[in-house]
Design an enzyme around this catalytic site. Sequence first.
Site, PDB file in Angstrom:
ATOM      1  CG  ASN B  30     -45.030  -9.477  16.697  1.00 39.80           C
ATOM      2  OD1 ASN B  30     -44.459  -8.748  15.879  1.00 39.80           O
ATOM      3  ND2 ASN B  30     -44.547  -9.700  17.905  1.00 39.80           N
ATOM      4  CB  THR B  53     -44.969  -5.699  21.723  1.00 39.89           C
ATOM      5  OG1 THR B  53     -43.651  -5.239  21.390  1.00 39.89           O
ATOM      6  CG2 THR B  53     -45.256  -5.427  23.185  1.00 39.89           C
ATOM      7  CD  GLU B  54     -40.879  -8.377  18.796  1.00 38.91           C
ATOM      8  OE1 GLU B  54     -42.110  -8.195  18.722  1.00 38.91           O
ATOM      9  OE2 GLU B  54     -40.087  -8.037  17.890  1.00 38.91           O
ATOM     10  CG  ASN B  55     -41.091  -5.092  24.148  1.00 35.53           C
ATOM     11  OD1 ASN B  55     -41.893  -5.324  23.255  1.00 35.53           O
ATOM     12  ND2 ASN B  55     -41.120  -3.975  24.843  1.00 35.53           N
ATOM     13  CB  SER B  95     -42.249 -12.785  24.983  1.00 28.13           C
ATOM     14  OG  SER B  95     -42.748 -12.043  23.903  1.00 28.13           O
TER      15      SER B  95
END
Lengths: 218, 218, 236, 236
Positions: B30, B53-55, B95
């Site tokens: 990340n 990607t944390e979204n 996530s």
Amino acid sequence: MTTETAQIGWTRDQMARRLALDIPNGSYVNLGIGIPELVARFVPEGRTLIYHTENGLLGMGPSPAPGAGDPELINAGKRQVTAIPGAAYFHHADSFAMIRGGHIDLCVLGAMQVACNGDLANWSTGEPGAIPAVGGAMDLVAGVKSVFVITQHCTKEGEPKLVERCTYPLTGRAVINRVYTELAVIDITPRGFELVELSPGVSFEYVSERTGAPLLRL
Amino acid sequence: MTTETAQIGWTRDQMARRLALDIPNGSYVNLGIGIPELVARFVPEGRTLIYHTENGLLGMGPSPAPGAGDPELINAGKRQVTAIPGAAYFHHADSFAMIRGGHIDLCVLGAMQVACNGDLANWSTGEPGAIPAVGGAMDLVAGVKSVFVITQHCTKEGEPKLVERCTYPLTGRAVINRVYTELAVIDITPRGFELVELSPGVSFEYVSERTGAPLLRL
Amino acid sequence: MIDKRVQGPAQAVADIPDGATVMIGGFGEAGSPIELIHALIDQGARGLTVISNNTGSGEVGLAALLRAERVAKVVCSFPRTANSTVFPDLYRKGRIELELVPQGTLAERIRAGGAGIPAFYTPAAVGTPLAEGKPSQTFDGKEYLLERWLRADFALIKGRCADAHGNVVYNKTARNFGPIMAMAANVAIVQVNSIVQPGQIDPETVVTPGIFVDRVVEVAQPLHESELVAAGASYP
Amino acid sequence: MIDKRVQGPAQAVADIPDGATVMIGGFGEAGSPIELIHALIDQGARGLTVISNNTGSGEVGLAALLRAERVAKVVCSFPRTANSTVFPDLYRKGRIELELVPQGTLAERIRAGGAGIPAFYTPAAVGTPLAEGKPSQTFDGKEYLLERWLRADFALIKGRCADAHGNVVYNKTARNFGPIMAMAANVAIVQVNSIVQPGQIDPETVVTPGIFVDRVVEVAQPLHESELVAAGASYP
């Protein structure tokens, strides 16, 4: 008393039919293994219920035609089922999120004992030799909005299943809303057992005598 | 000191290249917004990294060709990206389960301050007028297996960013493993800052003078 | 017959009362249910608590809802973005309350609300100012914070496609908070580009099962927030 | 190049040591990774702790692993099914330990293990014998039990299809514990009917993202436990 009880009141199918009358259209319903499964056969015309099975399916349909099933499309009783149009599969944590999170409108369970405060015992006799097995019952009673019990009014030995206080190990505390037996429909209220309806030909006194805690008239 | 610092040591691209060298093949990574994003450009040939990607995307690819993007396929910096073959979309709880559950191998972040015990401050100056905003930084540093910082060695005002103790509000306690600056690569160890590598032409003393806590040689 | 379809955004949000807690999906513009938000502005409810990852950009969508001063409080991880001026302005003037929550904790609190988990422990934010006042406990030698679930009266969500049972699939990273907000709200309202017949969404690929969804409304050509902002648009 | 494929079940389970904690997917036969379990029997590891919803049926699969006395303890919600004689026999003889967990608590503890949540509160089992010894706390006037996460060294899972990145999709109700066990194990091993190229599984429909999976192994024609039991088969 056993034979007497078996001879009068509703049959199992009639109990299931009576219960089905009380389920509003569009409800999300989880039916336990055994007698509770019968309820699906008696949903009144014009109503659609969506069946949840805790092993990961919403929109469970009836058994498949012989030979048409998939051993990996089963219900919580591990019997082959089908999926209706509009069904969805999901994993176990999501399935119990539905249960614990209060998304299921109604769950119908069998019982060993129901107490007048709504306590339920339906998973273990507590006997030393027994193999303990709980499955999803404790999650269902703790999370589902309404929990109905469908059961014979007394045990095979003639002991009341509706009791003052459960003697078997509990499944949950103050979790049952209503009980359907061959003799009557009975609500659990803050005042205890309260009669909703008698089976045809059954008297209040007859039911009351076979109930292990005070039974209130409406 | 500002100009001096800017003139010597690695460029930003070189810092990113140096960091990329340390990421093993097959890592799940990340990259924070800003300088950390540069790292993806310098992964050595023969290595494949999978970007999270944390979204809600694993297998993030580079920016789309002009006009080919989808405003609903973006990264955590809210810029349009692409998805590689073998990518997967998922919701925010899943996530951050990847992040908090220790499934991401490496996260690369910017920093305001890094303390010699591994404390990180990178989300707020704590000034009264500032709008506080934290995003996913606190989850990332708490959950990801290794956390690298990539940053200029000193602030624009020439103050050390590597310090004895953070004065800005913390993002996490004892969470940083390694720091890459234009001057050096520095590990956080139980003994504090420990030099791993000097940028070409930079002396140990030069780095040490610009570091706010003791710097140990290897 | 199960039919959760409603006619349009206005009907979908008509019963949101003053003071309601409303979860609004989206991460930036991806997944932001802009037509439902605009309908909520038209509808007029005030004193709302909004739970959303961001606070919108420009003068449309979520930012327009804030600008109209309908929101008393936001629960949010990142209320500061490029082109985000409405929230900073209101916040500095003391006209809006902010509960700042780390993004993963925000997501997990919402998921917990939907899953009937009243509280859980997380390592995020230990030792930071956001840990102040929160109970902590050590498990296996590591410190964690106790966090409570988040629930809402309503959720406004954007999907790609739904059926009349309320099964929903999403578009790419627009999925973000939609599935968990649908779980955590008493009434989950989902706008989608298209509504199909039950059975047309493969049951293996349903992302949000219909049990979590109360209303679906078709918005065939949703607006793109970034395009509106670039054009300097404002709502209403 | 990411390639998580391994040659066969034997290679996939070769490094599971004595005393390991192993999650085994499946609800009844649906999702039971029978070829991986048989390979584990062949491999010989002993003193295992097995986390699985059931305890198998007949003398194949999970029941055969128990019969071979490789398992010291099971963590399980329902160790008693039709055609289940091996576990009851061992349990009555005191040769196997049982930790009985309500099914939803079992699922949530596994999910928590995968999500980095060391403990959470649940309403299930309050007031029952299964609450004994567990801390409880009242939230908003209702009592809940504190439950700890479950983690494992290995997970054995059955999917329908995977790619070399480890992305997995499942078959119908065989999904059950697979996705959460993949999250909660240090090494997640998945047998699938077919392995495809990365990109052949639509990223919108991936159920278990590859980050949770360490090894995938193709078993094109998996055995059906119910057929084996009906035929009176036993393993080895």
